[in-house]
Design a protein around this motif. Structure first.
Motif, PDB file in Angstrom:
ATOM      1  N   ASP A   1     -39.552   1.571  10.774  1.00 19.04           N
ATOM      2  CA  ASP A   1     -38.537   0.713  10.169  1.00 19.04           C
ATOM      3  C   ASP A   1     -39.122  -0.254   9.138  1.00 19.04           C
ATOM      4  O   ASP A   1     -38.390  -0.985   8.473  1.00 19.04           O
TER       5      ASP A   1
ATOM      6  N   GLY B   1     -34.876   7.735   8.808  1.00 17.20           N
ATOM      7  CA  GLY B   1     -34.565   6.506   9.518  1.00 17.20           C
ATOM      8  C   GLY B   1     -33.961   5.468   8.605  1.00 17.20           C
ATOM      9  O   GLY B   1     -32.954   4.829   8.927  1.00 17.20           O
TER      10      GLY B   1
ATOM     11  N   GLU C   1     -30.033   4.149   8.667  1.00 21.51           N
ATOM     12  CA  GLU C   1     -29.634   2.744   8.728  1.00 21.51           C
ATOM     13  C   GLU C   1     -28.654   2.396   7.616  1.00 21.51           C
ATOM     14  O   GLU C   1     -27.684   1.665   7.832  1.00 21.51           O
TER      15      GLU C   1
ATOM     16  N   ARG D   1     -30.461   4.336  12.706  1.00 20.38           N
ATOM     17  CA  ARG D   1     -31.758   4.982  12.929  1.00 20.38           C
ATOM     18  C   ARG D   1     -31.788   5.832  14.203  1.00 20.38           C
ATOM     19  O   ARG D   1     -32.853   6.135  14.734  1.00 20.38           O
TER      20      ARG D   1
END
Length: 625
Positions: A582, A505, A509, A515
């Protein structure tokens, strides 16, 4: 004199008589056999293992790939001097070995694979699970193991087992060639009887060599180090395989040269050794990476120089930087246009130390003071990442590692392979002993940790062994929890739930992928997975497989649960939910780049921005010629 046995019986008896010896210590080469039975091996190897249960221990696996991981974990903990065999049926049982075989070969770790194969005599063609290849009658699915094996043979006649088995042992015990070794065994041949010479079953000892350096190469290496003003040692996995940690410490202490470590080499020096500057490369420390950028001589010891270590050839930036590669494999000794020093790591380090001591060589006091101060500054950053201001709060991932750091000692073994944890561990973990840090990062295979922990615990039954897994890697392969419960193998699983593929993820990004497809969430109307987290209870899953589970909701809970798990004498899991994918890490950001190509054309702003940054990094890449 001859003995009449089936091929499978002969192979099991032969394997039970094989030993290795290094530095005067002798041990069994094949300590046990893992197996899942089907029509390709149940009547052959399966029957033979029952026949000779007194000389060949057997472990029941749940997944063929996991059995290889367990064997690899055992082999690494045994310093490559002992390993396990793995037997499977034909078809999917055999092809499930491929991932584990690739992992073993890439990491230079020995494992013996014994997949069943289709009938050599072809009384019926095809048989169940047989792959038909119209252009070649002698091809089976087992041929998929050829590119990931260091040695491959198909035993289509009983007498062919003798040279095949001897060659297999040669490769398993060769420190340069070792990796996965495959003997494909047609199911009819396994059960066929033959009159074997008694000599085939005699005790054999395979001496693991420690070759010294060529005098000319050694003299050139000593001269190169003496001429360097800012040398840096990079310790790779070969230091551990050779048990060269003491020799490395002697060289570092004699010369004052700092030592950085790859993932495989971390722990070559304990974290508090004055010359240890931590991990190097994309997941390395600021201390090691800054030393790498300014080094004029980089001394690789037992490393393959992967892109994570070299930051995709952007890290070693000094004009005129040269490489000196001490490696038992000539192939690795010549990488990066380096000056090769082809030798066993312990032998080569000892010879280098003797040569440099003759000249009283030592780096400048100012250099040692500078990296010592940088090392202290990084340790303060580790303290900050580990600290939790609120013990009643949900922990970050570095705080999870800090809580574990507080309960372990030098006897604990920490196992990890994939996800976001390898980066945090490489930067932050304080390795206390040479074999505490067990990271499989050559293949970085999700699902390695739990079966490898079983293998490590079998090799070191008196040591606390921890498998550190995220939710993604847990879902790949939790099956061997059943094996640990069945055999009473008291591994500890630290299961971190962060609701997705946190590592990928973050990478997604950074390269403009936003993601996409990396969170474990319900799909949303726009086709992305940005809905609510999935109602998955991994702790309940582990409990359903027979494991004791301790749930921790806060930092305070976690500390207590880890201490309780460490004291447990049964398989125990500590389950903790950290921040979402995240915000999973909180560790210091990457100190060096890693090359993952970004879309050259795109309309989405995130990808356009990522491409601009990518091109700036690419411009700093160099070829070391």
């Amino acid at each position: 004199m001859t003995i009449r046995l089936t091929v499978a019986q002969a192979l099991v008896r032969f394997l039970a008589a094989q030993h290795t010896e290094r530095d005067g210590t002798r041990q069994r080469l094949i300590g046990a056999t893992w197996g899942i039975f089907g029509h390709g091996n149940v009547a052959g190897i399966g029957q033979a293992l029952v026949e000779y249960a007194d000389v060949m221990p057997y472990h029941q696996g749940r997944n063929e790939q996991a059995m290889v991981h367990a064997a690899v974990g055992y082999a690494r903990q045994s310093n490559r001097l002992s390993t396990h065999a793995v037997t499977t049926s034909i078809g999917p049982g055999a092809t499930n070995l491929v991932t584990g075989a690739a992992l073993a070969t890439i990491n230079h770790l020995p494992v013996l694979l014994l997949p069943g194969d289709v009938f050599a005599t072809r009384p019926a063609d095809p048989v169940l699970q047989q792959l038909e290849v119209p252009y070649a009658g002698d091809v089976s699915v087992n041929d998929s193991l050829r590119p990931v094996s260091r040695y491959f043979d198909r035993v289509t006649r009983p007498e062919a087992l003798i040279p095949a088995a001897l060659q297999a042992m040669r490769v398993l015990t060769d420190p340069v060639e070792t990796g996965a070794v495959t003997l494909a065994l047609p199911q009819d041949v396994q059960a066929e009887a033959y009159d074997w010479p008694e000599e085939f079953f005699a005790e054999r000892t395979w001496v693991v060599r420690r070759p010294g350096a060529d005098p000319t190469e050694l003299a050139e290496a000593v001269q190169a180090i003496r001429a360097a003003e800012r040398p840096l040692i990079v310790a790779g996995g070969g230091v551990h395989h050779s048990r060269a940690e003491a020799a490395l410490a002697e060289l570092a202490e004699t010369t004052g040269i700092p030592v950085a470590a790859t993932q495989a080499g971390k722990g070559s020096l304990p974290y508090d050794h004055p010359q240890d500057v931590g991990g190097i490369g994309h997941t390395g420390t600021a201390t090691a990476d800054e030393l790498a950028r300014t080094a004029d001589l980089v001394i690789g010891v037992g490393t393959r120089w992967t892109d994570f270590t070299t930051a995709s050839n952007t890290l070693f930036a000094a004009a005129g930087v040269r490489f000196l590669n001490l490696n038992i494999a000539p192939y690795d000794g010549h990488k990066l246009a380096g000056l090769p020093l082809v030798a066993d790591a312990r032998s080569g380090l000892t010879e280098l130390t003797d040569g440099l001591r003759l000249h009283g060589h030592r780096v400048a006091d100012a250099y040692r003071a500078a990296y010592g101060a940088a090392k202290e500054a990084w340790e303060r950053r580790v303290d900050g990442a580990y600290a939790a201001a609120d013990p009643a709060a949900r922990p970050t991932q570095p705080q999870v590692l800090g809580a574990l750091d507080a309960v372990v000692d030098e006897t604990d073994v920490i196992i990890n392979a994939a996800g976001s944890m390898p980066g945090d561990l490489h930067k932050l973990w304080r390795a206390r002993s040479y074999d505490q840090y067990h990271l499989e990062y050559g293949y970085s295979c999700m699902g390695y940790e739990i079966p490898a922990a079983i293998g490590v615990r079998l090799a070191a039954p008196d040591r606390p062994v921890w498998a550190l897994v995220g939710d993604g890697t847990y879902l790949m392969m939790p099956t061997e929890i059943v094996t640990a419960v069945q055999e009473g193998i008291a591994i500890k699983v630290l299961l971190v739930q962060n609701h997705g593929y946190a590592s990928i993820g973050g990478l997604s990004e950074s390269v403009g992928g936003e993601r996409f497809g990396t969170a474990y969430r319900f799909p949303s109307d726009d086709g992305t997975y940005t809905g609510a987290p999935l109602p998955v209870d991994l702790a309940a899953n582990a409990e359903s497989l027979g494991m004791r589970v301790l749930r921790a909701r806060t930092v305070r809970d976690l500390r207590a649960a880890l201490a309780e798990a460490r004291a447990a004498d049964t398989p125990t899991c500590v389950y903790v939910e950290t921040e979402t994918a995240d915000t999973v890490s909180g560790a210091p950001e990457a100190q060096a780049w890693w090359d993952v190509p970004v879309a050259e054309t795109a309309t989405r702003p995130s990808a356009v921005k990522a491409r601009e940054l990518y091109e700036r990094h690419v411009s700093t890449r160099r070829r070391h010629l």
